[in-house]
Design a protein around this motif. Structure first.
Motif, PDB file in Angstrom:
ATOM      1  N   SER A 354       0.708  -1.051  -0.163  1.00 36.99           N
ATOM      2  CA  SER A 354       0.009   0.003  -0.021  1.00 36.99           C
ATOM      3  C   SER A 354       0.893   1.197  -0.004  1.00 36.99           C
ATOM      4  O   SER A 354       0.280   2.417  -0.117  1.00 36.99           O
ATOM      5  CB  SER A 354      -1.037   0.001   1.159  1.00 36.99           C
ATOM      6  OG  SER A 354      -1.627  -1.138   1.276  1.00 36.99           O
ATOM      7  N   SER A 355       2.270   1.021   0.167  1.00 39.90           N
ATOM      8  CA  SER A 355       3.073   2.132   0.337  1.00 39.90           C
ATOM      9  C   SER A 355       3.495   2.816  -1.164  1.00 39.90           C
ATOM     10  O   SER A 355       4.178   3.892  -1.364  1.00 39.90           O
ATOM     11  CB  SER A 355       4.142   1.949   1.407  1.00 39.90           C
ATOM     12  OG  SER A 355       5.034   0.979   0.883  1.00 39.90           O
ATOM     13  N   TYR A 356       3.229   1.784  -2.077  1.00 36.99           N
ATOM     14  CA  TYR A 356       3.621   2.028  -3.545  1.00 36.99           C
ATOM     15  C   TYR A 356       2.747   2.653  -4.165  1.00 36.99           C
ATOM     16  O   TYR A 356       1.518   2.391  -3.903  1.00 36.99           O
ATOM     17  CB  TYR A 356       4.020   0.541  -3.887  1.00 36.99           C
ATOM     18  CG  TYR A 356       4.724   0.541  -5.206  1.00 36.99           C
ATOM     19  CD1 TYR A 356       5.817   1.405  -5.528  1.00 36.99           C
ATOM     20  CD2 TYR A 356       4.212  -0.382  -6.432  1.00 36.99           C
ATOM     21  CE1 TYR A 356       6.486   1.423  -6.853  1.00 36.99           C
ATOM     22  CE2 TYR A 356       4.938  -0.399  -7.552  1.00 36.99           C
ATOM     23  CZ  TYR A 356       5.881   0.380  -7.991  1.00 36.99           C
ATOM     24  OH  TYR A 356       6.633   0.433  -9.038  1.00 36.99           O
ATOM     25  N   GLU A 357       2.994   3.402  -5.331  1.00 32.73           N
ATOM     26  CA  GLU A 357       2.153   4.188  -6.013  1.00 32.73           C
ATOM     27  C   GLU A 357       1.627   3.343  -7.237  1.00 32.73           C
ATOM     28  O   GLU A 357       0.795   4.009  -7.883  1.00 32.73           O
ATOM     29  CB  GLU A 357       2.843   5.408  -6.722  1.00 32.73           C
ATOM     30  CG  GLU A 357       3.229   6.592  -5.750  1.00 32.73           C
ATOM     31  CD  GLU A 357       1.764   6.921  -4.822  1.00 32.73           C
ATOM     32  OE1 GLU A 357       1.094   7.640  -5.559  1.00 32.73           O
ATOM     33  OE2 GLU A 357       1.856   6.557  -3.735  1.00 32.73           O
ATOM     34  N   TRP A 358       2.258   2.218  -7.548  1.00 34.67           N
ATOM     35  CA  TRP A 358       1.596   1.349  -8.599  1.00 34.67           C
ATOM     36  C   TRP A 358       1.370   1.978 -10.017  1.00 34.67           C
ATOM     37  O   TRP A 358       0.198   2.207 -10.755  1.00 34.67           O
ATOM     38  CB  TRP A 358       0.321   0.665  -8.249  1.00 34.67           C
ATOM     39  CG  TRP A 358       0.501  -0.152  -6.908  1.00 34.67           C
ATOM     40  CD1 TRP A 358       0.166   0.217  -5.653  1.00 34.67           C
ATOM     41  CD2 TRP A 358       1.233  -1.350  -7.074  1.00 34.67           C
ATOM     42  NE1 TRP A 358       0.660  -0.869  -4.920  1.00 34.67           N
ATOM     43  CE2 TRP A 358       1.289  -1.854  -5.451  1.00 34.67           C
ATOM     44  CE3 TRP A 358       1.836  -2.112  -7.846  1.00 34.67           C
ATOM     45  CZ2 TRP A 358       1.720  -2.812  -5.103  1.00 34.67           C
ATOM     46  CZ3 TRP A 358       2.544  -3.432  -7.551  1.00 34.67           C
ATOM     47  CH2 TRP A 358       2.404  -3.782  -6.266  1.00 34.67           C
ATOM     48  N   PRO A 359       2.438   2.411 -10.593  1.00 37.12           N
ATOM     49  CA  PRO A 359       2.475   3.073 -12.194  1.00 37.12           C
ATOM     50  C   PRO A 359       1.795   2.114 -13.206  1.00 37.12           C
ATOM     51  O   PRO A 359       1.017   2.343 -14.183  1.00 37.12           O
ATOM     52  CB  PRO A 359       3.848   3.358 -12.316  1.00 37.12           C
ATOM     53  CG  PRO A 359       4.453   2.629 -11.676  1.00 37.12           C
ATOM     54  CD  PRO A 359       3.980   2.480 -10.135  1.00 37.12           C
ATOM     55  N   LEU A 391      10.171  -2.198  -4.012  1.00 35.77           N
ATOM     56  CA  LEU A 391       9.318  -1.344  -4.548  1.00 35.77           C
ATOM     57  C   LEU A 391       9.923   0.154  -4.401  1.00 35.77           C
ATOM     58  O   LEU A 391      10.304   0.558  -3.154  1.00 35.77           O
ATOM     59  CB  LEU A 391       7.911  -1.493  -4.026  1.00 35.77           C
ATOM     60  CG  LEU A 391       7.119  -2.864  -4.261  1.00 35.77           C
ATOM     61  CD1 LEU A 391       5.993  -2.830  -3.628  1.00 35.77           C
ATOM     62  CD2 LEU A 391       7.192  -3.013  -5.840  1.00 35.77           C
ATOM     63  N   GLU A 392      10.049   1.105  -5.300  1.00 35.03           N
ATOM     64  CA  GLU A 392      10.340   2.259  -5.246  1.00 35.03           C
ATOM     65  C   GLU A 392       9.221   3.029  -4.528  1.00 35.03           C
ATOM     66  O   GLU A 392       8.503   3.884  -4.688  1.00 35.03           O
ATOM     67  CB  GLU A 392      10.683   3.084  -6.379  1.00 35.03           C
ATOM     68  CG  GLU A 392      11.903   2.374  -7.068  1.00 35.03           C
ATOM     69  CD  GLU A 392      13.143   2.776  -6.320  1.00 35.03           C
ATOM     70  OE1 GLU A 392      13.147   3.795  -5.434  1.00 35.03           O
ATOM     71  OE2 GLU A 392      13.919   2.022  -6.503  1.00 35.03           O
ATOM     72  N   THR A 393       9.185   2.960  -3.051  1.00 30.96           N
ATOM     73  CA  THR A 393       7.804   3.652  -2.380  1.00 30.96           C
ATOM     74  C   THR A 393       8.481   4.995  -1.961  1.00 30.96           C
ATOM     75  O   THR A 393       9.509   5.412  -1.972  1.00 30.96           O
ATOM     76  CB  THR A 393       7.782   2.977  -0.857  1.00 30.96           C
ATOM     77  OG1 THR A 393       8.961   2.646  -0.235  1.00 30.96           O
ATOM     78  CG2 THR A 393       7.176   1.400  -1.373  1.00 30.96           C
ATOM     79  N   LYS A 394       7.242   5.692  -1.481  1.00 29.35           N
ATOM     80  CA  LYS A 394       7.455   7.198  -1.186  1.00 29.35           C
ATOM     81  C   LYS A 394       8.400   7.252   0.025  1.00 29.35           C
ATOM     82  O   LYS A 394       8.417   6.522   0.888  1.00 29.35           O
ATOM     83  CB  LYS A 394       6.143   7.700  -0.562  1.00 29.35           C
ATOM     84  CG  LYS A 394       5.131   8.059  -1.828  1.00 29.35           C
ATOM     85  CD  LYS A 394       4.118   8.864  -1.328  1.00 29.35           C
ATOM     86  CE  LYS A 394       3.043   9.334  -2.286  1.00 29.35           C
ATOM     87  NZ  LYS A 394       1.970   9.834  -1.869  1.00 29.35           N
ATOM     88  N   MET A 395       9.277   8.181  -0.029  1.00 39.25           N
ATOM     89  CA  MET A 395      10.181   8.511   1.011  1.00 39.25           C
ATOM     90  C   MET A 395       9.274   9.354   2.120  1.00 39.25           C
ATOM     91  O   MET A 395       8.210   9.738   1.969  1.00 39.25           O
ATOM     92  CB  MET A 395      11.422   9.326   0.643  1.00 39.25           C
ATOM     93  CG  MET A 395      12.348   8.596  -0.107  1.00 39.25           C
ATOM     94  SD  MET A 395      13.017   6.905   0.574  1.00 39.25           S
ATOM     95  CE  MET A 395      13.921   7.640   1.826  1.00 39.25           C
ATOM     96  N   LEU A 396       9.674   9.189   3.384  1.00 32.68           N
ATOM     97  CA  LEU A 396       8.959   9.924   4.326  1.00 32.68           C
ATOM     98  C   LEU A 396       8.826  11.363   4.166  1.00 32.68           C
ATOM     99  O   LEU A 396       9.939  12.131   3.474  1.00 32.68           O
ATOM    100  CB  LEU A 396      10.047   9.874   5.923  1.00 32.68           C
ATOM    101  CG  LEU A 396      10.131   8.326   6.275  1.00 32.68           C
ATOM    102  CD1 LEU A 396      11.074   8.434   7.448  1.00 32.68           C
ATOM    103  CD2 LEU A 396       8.767   7.693   6.399  1.00 32.68           C
ATOM    104  N   ASP A 397       7.910  11.995   4.791  1.00 37.46           N
ATOM    105  CA  ASP A 397       7.836  13.268   4.830  1.00 37.46           C
ATOM    106  C   ASP A 397       8.981  14.340   5.243  1.00 37.46           C
ATOM    107  O   ASP A 397       9.383  13.740   6.126  1.00 37.46           O
ATOM    108  CB  ASP A 397       6.412  13.805   5.434  1.00 37.46           C
ATOM    109  CG  ASP A 397       5.135  13.073   4.717  1.00 37.46           C
ATOM    110  OD1 ASP A 397       4.075  13.383   5.426  1.00 37.46           O
ATOM    111  OD2 ASP A 397       5.537  13.054   3.269  1.00 37.46           O
TER     112      ASP A 397
END
Length: 467
Positions: A354-359, A391-397
């Motif tokens: 769920s942390s991945y953006e799935w292009p 998976l290239e997930t979002k880095m932290l805010d």
């Protein structure tokens, strides 16, 4: 005397039936001695009457045990036993049944079939099924997985479209499930018992697409088939045609498609006679048709014809709450494909997904889960974070990463060393914050658990409370 004559007549009729049958038949008496074979048996096995009749039931077998003897011993029939018979070791399937008259075992009768013939029929059936699959819709709305508001709205719009004759335009990124929706719309319409033709407009060259869609007349071009050929629109008459990637059509083909939508008729390539058709068009695109229209690549009149009922299928990143349901659904499919029995995913694995953006959307999710199962040992039945590829997930805010990590810039050092030093400190900080929980740390850093283990080892990071 009359009864005896009737019995003789019946016996002769029975033998005549056996002799004229196309099925290869052999009969033995209660002792297992051959008493009857028919010409079909000789043709199949290569054995003559003299080689079988009066001989033990094993005389015709080149590999395997006698099913006649087995049936005589058990008084029970056998079905579908594979063996080899005759001098040519013919591969056959054998069915044998006992002959019981007035409760007394009198012998057994066997029917054998050529395995190669059965295989040929099986292959023919397989080919027929493949053809049928291209002419029918396989999926319904029950096969569309998703409980998010965005997906629910798309499904309701599609169900509404299925009940009307209007052209439907499915819009969405690649991998969102546009073809799935097209199948479901056809199966929910009053055309569901007629053909469903699928066409990928981008997979067929411009030169061939027109003749594939609209057919051609004899002599229309060099190599044209004698008598001409029906196009896919004619094949789909009274049914539905799904035009995927409609934005890839040439302007010439768009003009012909417009005629179909306006006049309900087609003209074959090289022909002049209009052919009336009744086809429901379901179009799909992953490109911006409005931009294409502004650039002159999409005809404006066609755009307004196909855009009567646009349905926007949301990308996976906009409905991440559907990931658990989708994952379990896809696991069932992957289990069948891979011959595995994976039961589900850990909470940590679902959080990581769920942390991945799935292009690549649902298609990419299926790919990642398939790769995860490949990474699992055969005795493992639950997918965990370490099984999932990186998976290239979002880095932290920024506010979450704003912690006091000092970087020494006084001494001149290569950039690569400073980056590694910073990376090691970030990992150490996150491990402390998460009390050594590596699964949570990897998720927050947007790296795979396997990658985190590698970096801990690389930088010799030690934390007493590691999990």
């Amino acid at each position: 005397m009359q009864n005896l004559n009737q019995s003789d007549v019946h016996a002769k009729m029975l033998e005549a039936i056996i002799q004229s049958s196309d099925e290869a038949i052999s009969v033995v008496d209660e002792h297992g001695t051959g008493i009857i074979i028919n010409p079909a048996y000789t043709r199949l096995t290569g054995l003559t009457r003299e080689q079988v009749v009066g001989q033990p039931a094993t005389a015709d077998i080149s590999e395997g045990e006698s099913m006649h003897f087995k049936v005589l011993q058990t008084r029970k029939p056998v079905r579908g036993v594979r063996m080899k018979v005759g001098p040519n070791r013919r591969d056959v399937l054998v069915n044998v049944a006992p002959i019981i008259v007035d409760g007394i075992l009198k012998g057994s009768v066997g029917v054998i079939r050529d395995v190669s013939e059965i295989q040929a029929l099986t292959e023919e059936l397989h080919r027929a099924r493949q053809i049928i699959r291209t002419l029918e819709a396989k999926y319904t709305f029950e096969d569309i997985i998703g409980s998010s508001d965005e997906m629910h709205f798309a499904i309701e719009q599609a169900k509404l479209g299925a009940k009307t004759p209007a052209t439907v335009l499915l819009r969405g990124e690649s991998g969102t499930g546009k073809e799935l929706f097209a199948h479901a719309i056809h199966n929910a319409s009053n055309r569901k018992y007629n053909k469903f033709i699928r066409v990928n407009c981008a997979a067929i060259s411009f030169s061939l697409l027109e003749s594939e869609l609209f057919g051609y007349e004899e002599g229309a071009f060099s190599g044209a088939k004698r008598g001409g050929k029906r196009g896919l629109f004619e094949e789909a008459n009274n049914g539905s045609i799904f035009l995927d990637e409609i934005g890839e059509l040439s302007t010439e083909t768009q003009a012909k498609l417009l005629r179909v939508l306006q006049e309900n008729e087609i003209v074959r390539v090289g022909g002049t006679k209009p052919i009336p058709i009744n086809v429901r068009v379901i179009a799909a695109t992953n490109v911006n048709l409005e931009k294409g229209m502004a650039e002159g690549r999409i005809r404006e009149d066609l755009y307004y014809r196909i855009n009567k009922l646009p349905i926007q299928i949301p990308p996976l990143r906009d409905r991440k709450e559907d990931i658990p349901l989708l994952s379990y659904h896809l696991l069932k499919k992957i289990n069948q494909d891979f011959g595995r029995n994976v039961e589900g995913l850990t909470d940590a694995a679902l959080e990581y997904l769920s942390s991945y953006e799935w292009p690549g959307n649902v298609r990419e999710l299926e790919n990642i889960l398939g790769r995860a199962i490949i990474n699992m040992n055969f005795n493992e039945v639950i997918v965990d974070v370490q099984h999932i590829p990186h998976l290239e997930t979002k880095m932290l805010d920024k506010k979450e990463t704003n912690f006091p990590i000092e970087i020494n810039l006084e001494h001149s050092r290569p950039l690569s060393e400073m980056i590694e030093d910073f990376e090691a400190k970030v990992i150490y900080f996150e491990l402390n914050k998460n009390k050594g929980n590596k699964t949570k740390t990897a998720k927050e850093l947007g790296i795979s658990l396997r990658n985190l283990y590698y970096k801990i080892e690389k930088y010799k990071i030690a934390y007493n409370g590691m999990q």
